[in-house]
Design a protein around this motif. Sequence first.
Motif, PDB file in Angstrom:
ATOM      1  N   LEU A  12      37.726  42.745 126.301  1.00  9.12           N
ATOM      2  CA  LEU A  12      37.344  41.167 125.715  1.00  9.12           C
ATOM      3  C   LEU A  12      38.270  41.191 123.936  1.00  9.12           C
ATOM      4  N   ASN A  68      33.374  34.248 120.698  1.00  4.51           N
ATOM      5  CA  ASN A  68      33.786  33.363 121.772  1.00  4.51           C
ATOM      6  C   ASN A  68      34.972  34.601 122.287  1.00  4.51           C
ATOM      7  N   ILE A  71      39.089  37.020 128.259  1.00  2.00           N
ATOM      8  CA  ILE A  71      38.995  37.801 128.463  1.00  2.00           C
ATOM      9  C   ILE A  71      40.557  38.292 129.066  1.00  2.00           C
ATOM     10  N   THR A  80      38.044  32.880 129.322  1.00  3.01           N
ATOM     11  CA  THR A  80      36.965  33.402 128.021  1.00  3.01           C
ATOM     12  C   THR A  80      36.442  33.493 128.334  1.00  3.01           C
ATOM     13  N   ALA A  81      35.292  33.520 127.485  1.00  4.69           N
ATOM     14  CA  ALA A  81      34.043  33.958 127.691  1.00  4.69           C
ATOM     15  C   ALA A  81      33.437  35.080 126.233  1.00  4.69           C
ATOM     16  N   TYR A  97      31.082  31.456 129.905  1.00  5.69           N
ATOM     17  CA  TYR A  97      32.568  31.773 131.024  1.00  5.69           C
ATOM     18  C   TYR A  97      33.197  30.957 132.253  1.00  5.69           C
ATOM     19  N   MET A 109      34.434  38.212 136.673  1.00  2.44           N
ATOM     20  CA  MET A 109      33.295  38.374 135.965  1.00  2.44           C
ATOM     21  C   MET A 109      32.147  38.854 135.696  1.00  2.44           C
ATOM     22  N   VAL A 112      32.509  41.006 133.028  1.00  2.70           N
ATOM     23  CA  VAL A 112      32.447  41.184 131.902  1.00  2.70           C
ATOM     24  C   VAL A 112      31.419  40.292 131.470  1.00  2.70           C
ATOM     25  N   ALA A 113      30.207  39.271 132.319  1.00  2.68           N
ATOM     26  CA  ALA A 113      28.769  39.250 132.221  1.00  2.68           C
ATOM     27  C   ALA A 113      27.840  39.882 131.520  1.00  2.68           C
ATOM     28  N   SER A 140      29.591  30.471 140.197  1.00  5.38           N
ATOM     29  CA  SER A 140      29.592  31.022 138.494  1.00  5.38           C
ATOM     30  C   SER A 140      28.064  31.367 138.667  1.00  5.38           C
TER      31      SER A 140
END
Length: 182
Positions: A12, A68, A71, A80-81, A97, A109, A112-113, A140
């Motif tokens: 990120l 913000n 990715i 983005t995330a 995200y 994702m 990332v999360a 999601s």
Amino acid sequence: MFVHKIDKDLSLKLVDLNDSEEMFQLVDTARDHLKEWLGWVDYTKKVEDSKEFIQGCMRSYAENKSMNTVILYKGKMVGTAGYNSIDWSNKTAYIGYWLHQDYQGNGIMTRVAKALTEYAFEYHKLNKVDIRAAKGNKKSRSIPERLGFVEEGTIRQAEWLYDHYVDHVVYGMLQDDWKLRK
């Protein structure tokens, strides 16, 4: 410049104005896909729109209100995330995200999360991470579910998407619960 390496393929990077062109192209090539669940897509018509979005992100980051990131997957921007907002009074980060459809199904994702959740708890010492997704957006919603977030409820007609309202399902993770899961 803030760069958070998640693993050998994924990182990120804090969004900056140098990302304007690439971000616009990413949105433009995924316009129909993103529009199903994101209400801002029709307002991103030119590179200048992405630049204005990034300037707002940078201002909000400088004011310690959000964070913000883009990715980067194998060095390429794929979405983005970040924390759409941070409520310092209540020690809560709100993660948002999106990911280009060509890169879905690779666990990007979820990783990332997970990284953003860990960062919120370990670096910022926050108490809670919140993720909200449209009720019908199963992809999601699967992210917080996979990470063990608790479904806390539904906000009815939470968002206007072009010609209709969608309900949002709210997921939460408390720092104490996150520590127990490790």
